[in-house]
Scaffold this active site. Structure first.
Site, PDB file in Angstrom:
ATOM      1  N   CYS A  84       0.837  -1.201   0.000  1.00 18.94           N
ATOM      2  CA  CYS A  84       0.000   0.000   0.000  1.00 18.94           C
ATOM      3  C   CYS A  84       0.876   1.257   0.000  1.00 18.94           C
ATOM      4  CB  CYS A  84      -0.989  -0.032   1.151  1.00 18.94           C
ATOM      5  SG  CYS A  84      -2.343   1.153   0.951  1.00 18.94           S
ATOM      6  N   HIS A 213      -2.989  -5.100   1.258  1.00 14.83           N
ATOM      7  CA  HIS A 213      -2.365  -5.397   2.551  1.00 14.83           C
ATOM      8  C   HIS A 213      -2.346  -6.906   2.816  1.00 14.83           C
ATOM      9  CE1 HIS A 213      -2.300  -1.247   4.290  1.00 14.83           C
ATOM     10  NE2 HIS A 213      -3.289  -1.061   3.424  1.00 14.83           N
ATOM     11  N   GLU A 215      -0.546  -8.444   4.840  1.00 15.29           N
ATOM     12  CA  GLU A 215      -0.296  -8.658   6.266  1.00 15.29           C
ATOM     13  C   GLU A 215      -1.581  -8.715   7.078  1.00 15.29           C
ATOM     14  OE1 GLU A 215      -0.504  -4.194   5.811  1.00 15.29           O
ATOM     15  OE2 GLU A 215       0.220  -5.901   4.635  1.00 15.29           O
TER      16      GLU A 215
END
Length: 234
Positions: A84, A213, A215
């Site tokens: 991002c 994202h 994660e």
């Protein structure tokens, strides 16, 4: 205590999804550390630039005297992964940066900030990613050569230790996400958003970037890819 066997990978801890990336890297087999100061860059084999807000990340990089050292290390071959805002910071060019905004650079691409809209426009979507084919682990499910009946062998399941199949789409989380408007000849497209056709994941050598994202999901395939890039670079 026995030290971790995986490569030491830093997460730039100035702002953004730092704890989430630390956990994801550890699950992918790395020894993650938070990085905030220039002298800490000598101790890592790779760097994750987390999501957050790119103008804040730029200003904090200046305040912590990290901007020029990061440009130098990335330019000299330090593997880096940006998600991002991290994608924005790895871009050589921005189409709509604020006045004077600077990036670390490294990937020959032009990125548009907040291209998918504001926070209220955040969304999730399945995307197909290239370059993840090697992240299944058929060995843990038996040897297909010794199995006469594929039905009794789990259909030669290729899921890895985290339960991810390399053939599965990746559930991508887009939050005020950028997209890539243009790439240079040395950049490979890893993924596009099917809804818009826009480029949302790229790789150039030892650098990778995603508009979303990873994660924030339990799928560790992208982090595993980056850990392997770091291993190959050491």
């Amino acid at each position: 205590m026995k030290p971790p066997a995986g490569p030491v990978i830093g997460v730039l801890a100035l702002q953004g999804d730092v704890p989430e990336h630390l956990r994801a890297l550890e699950a992918a087999g790395a020894a993650p550390v938070a990085v905030r100061r220039p002298e800490e860059l000598d101790r890592i084999g790779g760097l994750v630039i987390p999501g957050g807000e790119s103008t804040t990340l730029w200003r904090l990089s200046v305040a912590f005297d990290m901007l020029d050292p990061l440009r130098k290390f990335i330019g000299e071959g330090l593997p880096a992964f940006g998600s991002c805002a991290g994608m924005i910071m790895l871009a050589d060019r921005l189409t709509d940066g604020v006045a004077g905004q600077q990036t670390y650079g490294g990937i020959d691409m032009t990125v548009r900030r907040n291209a998918f809209g504001r926070q209220v426009d955040s969304f999730e979507r399945d995307i197909t990613l290239a370059g993840l084919d090697s992240y299944g682990d058929s060995d843990s499910y038996g040897d297909s050569d010794s199995c006469g009946d594929s039905d009794s062998c789990g259909d030669n399941d290729t899921r890895n230790a985290n339960g991810d199949d390399p053939a599965d789409p990746f559930r991508a989380v887009f939050i005020r996400a950028p997209w890539v408007e243009q790439i240079g000849p040395g950049v490979s497209i890893l993924g596009t958003d099917q809804g818009t056709g826009r480029i949302v994941a790229v790789r150039q050598g030892q650098l990778i970037a995603t508009a979303f994202h990873p994660e924030l999901t339990p799928d560790r395939r992208i982090h595993q890819l980056f850990v392997d890039i770091v291993k190959d670079n050491t």
